[in-house]
Design a protein around this motif. Sequence first.
Motif, PDB file in Angstrom:
ATOM      1  N   UNK A  99      10.169   6.733   5.446  1.00  0.00           N
ATOM      2  CA  UNK A  99      10.379   5.934   4.233  1.00  0.00           C
ATOM      3  C   UNK A  99       9.190   4.988   4.162  1.00  0.00           C
ATOM      4  N   UNK A 100       8.336   5.168   3.173  1.00  0.00           N
ATOM      5  CA  UNK A 100       7.074   4.417   3.117  1.00  0.00           C
ATOM      6  C   UNK A 100       6.884   3.829   1.719  1.00  0.00           C
ATOM      7  N   UNK A 101       6.305   2.621   1.677  1.00  0.00           N
ATOM      8  CA  UNK A 101       6.033   1.979   0.382  1.00  0.00           C
ATOM      9  C   UNK A 101       4.527   1.948   0.138  1.00  0.00           C
ATOM     10  N   UNK A 102       4.156   2.104  -1.119  1.00  0.00           N
ATOM     11  CA  UNK A 102       2.746   1.984  -1.517  1.00  0.00           C
ATOM     12  C   UNK A 102       2.675   1.384  -2.905  1.00  0.00           C
ATOM     13  N   UNK A 103       1.459   1.279  -3.427  1.00  0.00           N
ATOM     14  CA  UNK A 103       1.284   0.704  -4.768  1.00  0.00           C
ATOM     15  C   UNK A 103       0.281  -0.426  -4.706  1.00  0.00           C
ATOM     16  N   UNK A 104       0.027  -1.018  -5.887  1.00  0.00           N
ATOM     17  CA  UNK A 104      -1.024  -2.039  -5.924  1.00  0.00           C
ATOM     18  C   UNK A 104      -0.663  -3.288  -5.121  1.00  0.00           C
ATOM     19  N   UNK A 105       0.631  -3.496  -4.830  1.00  0.00           N
ATOM     20  CA  UNK A 105       1.036  -4.661  -4.031  1.00  0.00           C
ATOM     21  C   UNK A 105       0.502  -4.582  -2.602  1.00  0.00           C
ATOM     22  N   UNK A 106       0.090  -3.375  -2.186  1.00  0.00           N
ATOM     23  CA  UNK A 106      -0.361  -3.198  -0.797  1.00  0.00           C
ATOM     24  C   UNK A 106      -1.890  -3.082  -0.718  1.00  0.00           C
ATOM     25  N   UNK A 107      -2.544  -3.286  -1.866  1.00  0.00           N
ATOM     26  CA  UNK A 107      -4.016  -3.221  -1.889  1.00  0.00           C
ATOM     27  C   UNK A 107      -4.485  -4.287  -2.890  1.00  0.00           C
ATOM     28  N   UNK A 108      -4.847  -3.867  -4.084  1.00  0.00           N
ATOM     29  CA  UNK A 108      -5.129  -4.825  -5.156  1.00  0.00           C
ATOM     30  C   UNK A 108      -4.810  -4.166  -6.491  1.00  0.00           C
ATOM     31  N   UNK A 109      -4.711  -5.017  -7.529  1.00  0.00           N
ATOM     32  CA  UNK A 109      -4.059  -4.576  -8.753  1.00  0.00           C
ATOM     33  C   UNK A 109      -5.023  -3.957  -9.754  1.00  0.00           C
ATOM     34  N   UNK A 110      -5.546  -2.807  -9.427  1.00  0.00           N
ATOM     35  CA  UNK A 110      -6.343  -2.054 -10.399  1.00  0.00           C
ATOM     36  C   UNK A 110      -6.429  -0.594  -9.947  1.00  0.00           C
ATOM     37  N   UNK A 111      -7.228   0.190 -10.666  1.00  0.00           N
ATOM     38  CA  UNK A 111      -7.359   1.627 -10.380  1.00  0.00           C
ATOM     39  C   UNK A 111      -7.679   1.859  -8.905  1.00  0.00           C
ATOM     40  N   UNK A 112      -8.708   1.177  -8.397  1.00  0.00           N
ATOM     41  CA  UNK A 112      -9.132   1.440  -7.014  1.00  0.00           C
ATOM     42  C   UNK A 112      -8.092   0.993  -5.995  1.00  0.00           C
ATOM     43  N   UNK A 113      -7.346  -0.063  -6.316  1.00  0.00           N
ATOM     44  CA  UNK A 113      -6.275  -0.500  -5.416  1.00  0.00           C
ATOM     45  C   UNK A 113      -5.221   0.597  -5.279  1.00  0.00           C
ATOM     46  N   UNK A 114      -4.864   1.209  -6.409  1.00  0.00           N
ATOM     47  CA  UNK A 114      -3.842   2.277  -6.377  1.00  0.00           C
ATOM     48  C   UNK A 114      -4.361   3.504  -5.628  1.00  0.00           C
ATOM     49  N   UNK A 115      -5.639   3.860  -5.838  1.00  0.00           N
ATOM     50  CA  UNK A 115      -6.199   5.024  -5.132  1.00  0.00           C
ATOM     51  C   UNK A 115      -6.214   4.734  -3.626  1.00  0.00           C
ATOM     52  N   UNK A 116      -6.657   3.511  -3.274  1.00  0.00           N
ATOM     53  CA  UNK A 116      -6.715   3.143  -1.848  1.00  0.00           C
ATOM     54  C   UNK A 116      -5.325   3.236  -1.229  1.00  0.00           C
ATOM     55  N   UNK A 117      -4.304   2.759  -1.941  1.00  0.00           N
ATOM     56  CA  UNK A 117      -2.943   2.809  -1.408  1.00  0.00           C
ATOM     57  C   UNK A 117      -2.460   4.258  -1.296  1.00  0.00           C
ATOM     58  N   UNK A 118      -2.706   5.055  -2.340  1.00  0.00           N
ATOM     59  CA  UNK A 118      -2.243   6.460  -2.302  1.00  0.00           C
ATOM     60  C   UNK A 118      -2.875   7.207  -1.128  1.00  0.00           C
ATOM     61  N   UNK A 119      -4.141   6.914  -0.851  1.00  0.00           N
ATOM     62  CA  UNK A 119      -4.808   7.593   0.282  1.00  0.00           C
ATOM     63  C   UNK A 119      -4.141   7.205   1.608  1.00  0.00           C
TER      64      UNK A 119
END
Length: 344
Positions: free
Chosen positions: A314-334
């Motif tokens: 059970x894992x959480x991701x999203x911009x809250x775990x990186x930063x709030x823009x396109x690259x934050x979401x990509x970084x989290x998804x990776x």
Amino acid sequence: MSRVLIVGAGLTGSVCACLLRREMPNKVSIVVWDKARGAGGRMSTSRSPSDPNCTADLGAQYITATPYYAKTHRSFYDELLAHGILKPLVAPVEGMLMKEEGLRNFVTPRGSSSIVKHYLRESAGAEVCFDHHITHIYQKGASWEVQRKGGEAEHFDAVVLTMPTPQLLQLQGDVPSLIEGGPRQKLESVSYSSRYALGLFYSAGVRIDVPWAAKYIADNPCVRFISVDDKKRNVESSTSGPSLVVHTSVAFGAEHLEAAEKDVGCLVLAELKKVLPGLPEPVSVKVQKWRYSQVLSAVTDTPGQLTLLPRPLLVCGGDAFAHSNFDGCIASALKVFEVLKSSL
Ligand SMILES: Cc1cc2nc3c(=O)[nH]c(=O)nc-3n(C[C@H](O)[C@H](O)[C@H](O)COP(=O)(O)OP(=O)(O)OC[C@H]3O[C@@H](n4cnc5c(N)ncnc54)[C@H](O)[C@@H]3O)c2cc1C
């Protein structure tokens, strides 16, 4: 074959689905559930009720690549540019601050949700379901039982949660006990700005006579940003009317957070008339409240993802775990994908 549920058809969830499909073909069955009626999350594109070709981006406006991310996420940028999902921003934007040297701005000719839709298309075979609002998650031996509003519970080998953290903290079942202690503190430490966005849709033939495609407003307490969306995207159409996007200031958003959307819409339109006197009357107006707009302070010391339980995952991701823009979401998804790969 492992069955993986991704909760959230926003950018983080759609990129996770795409990475799983591409990197682990034939090993996972991917299911994406979102409570909304369509894909995009905070990269949402709304349509005029009278003309589906007249659209407005109510959430994210541009994709801004810093030199670091242009290099680190180059394959993502190259792919979206090759598919025409991203194009360089060429239209004039007044008052845009370039906080760093070498920034490159991109727009989405088909709207910001086209980025998310691209990744969902690339997750061929994934079962994507809207109007699926998850409420409870229970551990049942080596799998998760996930319950949703008004539907049957289903079982999954791994679950990825990509919603804003306040929505994650509302989940019931075994989630409250799993996050007890450290994780809860981390999740509660995330803070978001709130703001309203209005989409004003016009009939074909109407012209919005302004010398810019988008403008940041510094001296109005309510209106912070205005965009003539097709002009911003450099795709002016002769058959559809224009649309205008208005973002309120964060202070206005916070002050009117619990007000009725209809009343907020009237207030914003009145302020807009002061900023742009002579603006034509729209045929329709959509008011969007972003209670969780952009992350002001992200989760520290767990960059990219937070694993609540390794097995079943059970894992959480999203911009809250990186930063709030396109690259934050990509970084989290990776990062989420790395965890999925080692767990499955
Ligand atoms: C007004 C505004 C302007 C912005 N401007 C920019 C910009 O110019 N450039 C930029 O790069 N970024 C911008 N951003 C930030 C960017 O939009 C976000 O960082 C990004 O979209 C977050 O994606 P995500 O997938 O992590 O989360 P989300 O997009 O929030 O996706 C989470 C999804 O989970 C779903 N969900 C929530 N709870 C449940 C549940 N219980 N069950 C099922 N589904 C659920 C939601 O419906 C949502 O679709 C802006 C955001 C806003 C709001």
